[in-house]
Motif scaffolding. Sequence first.
Motif, mmCIF file in Angstrom:
data_model
loop_
_atom_site.group_PDB
_atom_site.id
_atom_site.type_symbol
_atom_site.label_atom_id
_atom_site.label_comp_id
_atom_site.label_asym_id
_atom_site.label_seq_id
_atom_site.Cartn_x
_atom_site.Cartn_y
_atom_site.Cartn_z
ATOM 1 N N LEU A 10 0.824 -1.188 0.072
ATOM 2 C CA LEU A 10 0.131 -0.178 -0.122
ATOM 3 C C LEU A 10 0.883 1.292 0.026
ATOM 4 O O LEU A 10 0.580 2.171 -0.656
ATOM 5 C CB LEU A 10 -0.901 -0.112 1.298
ATOM 6 C CG LEU A 10 -1.946 -1.359 1.207
ATOM 7 C CD1 LEU A 10 -2.699 -1.218 2.609
ATOM 8 C CD2 LEU A 10 -2.881 -1.258 0.046
ATOM 9 N N GLU A 11 1.847 1.176 0.893
ATOM 10 C CA GLU A 11 2.850 2.240 0.735
ATOM 11 C C GLU A 11 3.634 2.718 -0.571
ATOM 12 O O GLU A 11 3.545 3.743 -0.928
ATOM 13 C CB GLU A 11 3.910 2.263 1.842
ATOM 14 C CG GLU A 11 3.290 2.254 3.462
ATOM 15 C CD GLU A 11 4.468 1.935 4.457
ATOM 16 O OE1 GLU A 11 4.459 2.382 5.372
ATOM 17 O OE2 GLU A 11 5.279 1.348 4.084
ATOM 18 N N LEU A 12 4.069 1.569 -1.184
ATOM 19 C CA LEU A 12 4.744 1.639 -2.457
ATOM 20 C C LEU A 12 3.785 2.092 -3.355
ATOM 21 O O LEU A 12 4.066 2.967 -4.480
ATOM 22 C CB LEU A 12 5.146 0.270 -2.973
ATOM 23 C CG LEU A 12 6.481 -0.045 -2.136
ATOM 24 C CD1 LEU A 12 6.628 -1.817 -2.466
ATOM 25 C CD2 LEU A 12 7.711 0.540 -2.429
ATOM 26 N N VAL A 13 2.289 1.756 -3.529
ATOM 27 C CA VAL A 13 1.506 2.291 -4.718
ATOM 28 C C VAL A 13 1.007 3.686 -4.025
ATOM 29 O O VAL A 13 0.573 4.500 -5.112
ATOM 30 C CB VAL A 13 0.245 1.554 -4.825
ATOM 31 C CG1 VAL A 13 0.749 0.154 -5.413
ATOM 32 C CG2 VAL A 13 -0.447 1.161 -3.632
ATOM 33 N N GLY A 14 1.619 4.279 -3.112
ATOM 34 C CA GLY A 14 1.129 5.574 -2.589
ATOM 35 C C GLY A 14 -0.133 5.733 -1.774
ATOM 36 O O GLY A 14 -0.693 6.754 -1.499
ATOM 37 N N LEU A 15 -0.358 4.664 -1.097
ATOM 38 C CA LEU A 15 -1.531 4.690 -0.068
ATOM 39 C C LEU A 15 -1.121 4.559 1.187
ATOM 40 O O LEU A 15 -0.131 4.376 1.525
ATOM 41 C CB LEU A 15 -2.690 3.719 -0.553
ATOM 42 C CG LEU A 15 -3.107 3.637 -1.821
ATOM 43 C CD1 LEU A 15 -3.889 2.123 -2.055
ATOM 44 C CD2 LEU A 15 -4.034 4.675 -2.239
ATOM 45 N N SER A 16 -1.975 5.052 2.101
ATOM 46 C CA SER A 16 -1.741 4.933 3.506
ATOM 47 C C SER A 16 -1.777 3.372 3.783
ATOM 48 O O SER A 16 -2.466 2.423 3.345
ATOM 49 C CB SER A 16 -2.964 5.360 4.214
ATOM 50 O OG SER A 16 -2.718 4.929 5.633
ATOM 51 N N PRO A 17 -0.686 2.875 4.724
ATOM 52 C CA PRO A 17 -0.751 1.518 5.122
ATOM 53 C C PRO A 17 -2.068 1.029 5.758
ATOM 54 O O PRO A 17 -2.100 -0.392 5.867
ATOM 55 C CB PRO A 17 0.639 1.397 5.966
ATOM 56 C CG PRO A 17 0.784 2.605 6.440
ATOM 57 C CD PRO A 17 0.182 3.701 5.293
ATOM 58 N N ASP A 18 -2.864 1.863 6.291
ATOM 59 C CA ASP A 18 -4.195 1.598 6.998
ATOM 60 C C ASP A 18 -5.152 1.507 5.942
ATOM 61 O O ASP A 18 -6.168 1.116 6.442
ATOM 62 C CB ASP A 18 -4.275 2.607 7.976
ATOM 63 C CG ASP A 18 -3.176 2.547 9.107
ATOM 64 O OD1 ASP A 18 -2.434 1.558 9.394
ATOM 65 O OD2 ASP A 18 -2.858 3.433 9.796
ATOM 66 N N ALA A 19 -5.115 1.845 4.586
ATOM 67 C CA ALA A 19 -6.209 1.889 3.563
ATOM 68 C C ALA A 19 -6.464 0.737 3.333
ATOM 69 O O ALA A 19 -6.029 -0.270 3.468
ATOM 70 C CB ALA A 19 -5.406 2.701 2.278
ATOM 71 N N PRO A 20 -7.865 0.599 3.158
ATOM 72 C CA PRO A 20 -8.364 -0.603 2.637
ATOM 73 C C PRO A 20 -7.937 -1.229 1.313
ATOM 74 O O PRO A 20 -7.563 -0.281 0.543
ATOM 75 C CB PRO A 20 -9.895 -0.518 2.491
ATOM 76 C CG PRO A 20 -10.123 1.062 2.397
ATOM 77 C CD PRO A 20 -8.889 1.622 3.062
ATOM 78 N N ALA A 21 -7.263 -2.540 1.154
ATOM 79 C CA ALA A 21 -6.718 -2.788 -0.244
ATOM 80 C C ALA A 21 -7.892 -3.065 -0.941
ATOM 81 O O ALA A 21 -8.665 -4.102 -0.726
ATOM 82 C CB ALA A 21 -5.877 -4.077 0.150
ATOM 83 N N SER A 22 -7.659 -2.526 -2.195
ATOM 84 C CA SER A 22 -8.538 -3.054 -3.442
ATOM 85 C C SER A 22 -7.998 -2.715 -4.628
ATOM 86 O O SER A 22 -7.025 -1.870 -4.936
ATOM 87 C CB SER A 22 -9.892 -2.138 -3.403
ATOM 88 O OG SER A 22 -9.617 -1.044 -3.894
#
Length: 158
Positions: A38-50
Motif C-alpha cells: 500500500l505504501e509503495l503504490v502511494g496509499l496509507s498503510p492503513d487503507a483498505p486494499a482493493s
Amino acid sequence: MIGERFGPRLTVALEAADAGSWRLDLETDELVASARVLELVGLSPDAPASPELCLARAHPDDLDAVKAAVSRTARTGEPLRIEHRVIHADGSIHWLETRAERRAGDDGMALYGLVQDATRRKQAEVALRAREASERETALSLQRALLPPGPLRHPHVE
C-alpha cells in the motif's frame, strides 16, 4: 498476509528487499496486500486494499499495460513481470516492479505477487543513458573537429 503465513523469515526477506506481498482472489476480486504494498503504490498503510484503489495510483501511460498484464496472468497462468509507474498523493512519480503467479489454493484460484520499489534503479538507468548519449555526442564532435572533411586517404596509397 503472505509474510505472516510463512513466518518471520519471509517477513525479514521482504523487508530487506524493500518489497511487499499481495494476493488477489480471482473469483471474488478481493485483494489482500501488505502495508508495504500500500505504501509503495502511494496509499496509507492503513487503507483498505482493493484493486481499484491500487490501479487509481497507476500512471496514466502505464495503466493499460498493468491491467493487460494482470488479466493475461489471470487468464493464462503466464507469470506477471512488469515495471510501471505510480503517482503518489504529493504528485511524485515512483517506479515499481511487480511480479506475480497464478496459483490454485484451498480457497480457489488467486494471483500471488510481490511489489518492489524500482525508482532508484530506473533513475540510475536514465542517468546512464544520458551520460552515454553525451559521450557519443562528444566523440562525434571530436571526430568532426579533428578529421578533415571527405574520405580519408593514406599518404602513401593513391
